[in-house]
Every structure is written in C-alpha cells, then in structure tokens.
Enzyme design. Structure first.
Site, PDB file in Angstrom:
ATOM      1  N   GLY A  41      17.190   3.025  21.051  1.00  0.00           N
ATOM      2  CA  GLY A  41      16.205   2.335  21.873  1.00  0.00           C
ATOM      3  C   GLY A  41      16.795   1.903  23.199  1.00  0.00           C
ATOM      4  O   GLY A  41      17.298   0.786  23.333  1.00  0.00           O
ATOM      5  N   ASP A 135      17.324  -0.913  17.814  1.00  0.00           N
ATOM      6  CA  ASP A 135      16.332  -1.649  18.600  1.00  0.00           C
ATOM      7  C   ASP A 135      15.289  -0.670  19.136  1.00  0.00           C
ATOM      8  O   ASP A 135      14.860  -0.758  20.276  1.00  0.00           O
ATOM      9  CB  ASP A 135      17.017  -2.398  19.753  1.00  0.00           C
ATOM     10  CG  ASP A 135      16.093  -3.428  20.404  1.00  0.00           C
ATOM     11  OD1 ASP A 135      15.143  -3.879  19.749  1.00  0.00           O
ATOM     12  OD2 ASP A 135      16.331  -3.762  21.576  1.00  0.00           O
ATOM     13  N   HIS A 138       9.526  -0.671  16.370  1.00  0.00           N
ATOM     14  CA  HIS A 138       9.509  -1.785  15.437  1.00  0.00           C
ATOM     15  C   HIS A 138       8.438  -1.644  14.357  1.00  0.00           C
ATOM     16  O   HIS A 138       8.220  -2.566  13.568  1.00  0.00           O
ATOM     17  CB  HIS A 138       9.307  -3.100  16.192  1.00  0.00           C
ATOM     18  CG  HIS A 138      10.534  -3.569  16.916  1.00  0.00           C
ATOM     19  ND1 HIS A 138      11.541  -2.717  17.293  1.00  0.00           N
ATOM     20  CD2 HIS A 138      10.915  -4.808  17.327  1.00  0.00           C
ATOM     21  CE1 HIS A 138      12.490  -3.416  17.912  1.00  0.00           C
ATOM     22  NE2 HIS A 138      12.125  -4.689  17.937  1.00  0.00           N
TER      23      HIS A 138
END
Length: 206
Positions: A41, A135, A138
């Site tokens: 990410g 990251d 989500h």
C-alpha cells in the site's frame, strides 16, 4: 530520522500520523540491514518516506507495492476519495505520479523501488523480507489475503507491521484488527505499538 525527511513525510498526502510514522521508522531501522523491507500500500508515499529513511541509513532497500488504483474506500462516493488523484484521461484513480514525485522530493529514488501490481501476485514470486508493512486494502478479503500471502515471507526475527488496528470497532474497520489477532494466534510476538500501528516479531525459531 533526518529532520528534513520527517518534515517532508508530514506534508505528503496520506493517513499516517507522524508519531506512528516515526514508530514505523524505528521498527524498520532495527531490521533494514538484515533483508529487504516490503510495504503493501504505497498510495502517495507518506509511509514510504519513513521506511525509506530507515533503509537508506542502513544500506537497505524498500519495495513498495500498490496497483495505484485505490482501494474500495478511496473510490468515488466513499469516505477517503480524493478527486485530485483521478486521472482525467481515464476517470480512474492513479496515485503513482504522486508517489514518484514524493520519492524525488525525498531523494529516495535509489532506495525505494516501486512495484505496480497486485500484492498477492507479487508475493507468489517473492522469497523473503526483514519487515512487511501491511497497509493496503482494508476490506476483509484484501486484508486477510495480504496477511496470508506475506506473513510467511518474513525472516525469523523479522517484523510484521500492521496499520489501522483498532480494538474498539467504533474507531475503525475490523480487518486490520482481525489480521493482528491472527498473527498473535500464529505465534507472532508483540514488539511495539503506537496509535493504530502494531508491530509484531516472527519468532526466531518459528
């Protein structure tokens, strides 16, 4: 961390508070000389500055992986959508140009390698990492897929960092918290915490 890079990191578009970024930097600095750092990410490169700073100081390298089309919550009509990142020629999100400029501004082009693609696909062709920072998306499927694909790549003693871990469901989404719990169940050891950032260590004999 170099004060100029710290100041730049705070200006870059993104979602990581500075105290969490510094904690990520410290974790990366512990292991950057032992093997590659991997970030899932990239977005516009905020956390890549923290990680890249640690890699540069240790003679290491950071590979930052993102398809740069934005996760679900970044699409039009969702909470984290940013119209400035929409490519007018395609109407789709594209954060890659901003990431490239961030790395130029930070002087980290020789240390941070941007990989454009799906993290699970990349993981299938990867061997090992000293640190993995999750990251990316989500959503439930993407977060768990990233954990399943990348946690086995960690070297013994390597660090797994997970962002947006919120024990209270009122504070944020559940998937990052769920994969943090999975990591503990899988034998990872709590190593550090700052805000919503959690860092775990793979056992040396695990």
């Amino acid at each position: 961390m170099n004060s100029e890079l710290a100041a730049l990191a705070q200006r870059v578009k993104g979602f990581m508070p500075h105290d969490e970024g510094l904690a990520l930097y410290r974790a990366a600095a512990e292991v950057a000389s032992q093997g590659p750092l991997v970030e899932i990410g990239s977005y516009c490169g905020k956390s890549a500055v923290y990680l890249g700073a640690a890699a540069a100081e240790s003679g290491g390298v950071l590979f930052t992986i993102d398809h740069h089309r934005g996760s679900e919550e970044m699409q039009a009509g969702w909470e984290h959508h940013d119209a400035e990142l929409v490519d007018p020629s395609t109407g789709r999100m594209d954060s890659l140009p901003i990431l490239r400029q961030t790395l130029i501004d930070a002087g980290l082009e020789e240390v941070v390698v941007a990989i454009v693609g799906d993290s699970v696909t990349v993981a299938a062709h990867w061997s090992s990492a000293a640190l993995v920072f999750i990251d990316g998306g989500h959503g439930e499927a993407s977060a768990h897929a990233d954990y399943e694909a990348w946690s086995p790549k960690l070297l013994p003693g390597g660090l797994l960092a997970i962002h947006d871990v919120f024990p209270d469901p009122g504070d944020g989404g559940r998937p990052p918290y769920e994969i943090w719990l999975r990591a503990l169940d899988d034998g990872f050891i709590e190593h550090a915490a700052e805000g919503s950032l959690r860092v775990l260590q793979r056992p040396v004999d695990g």
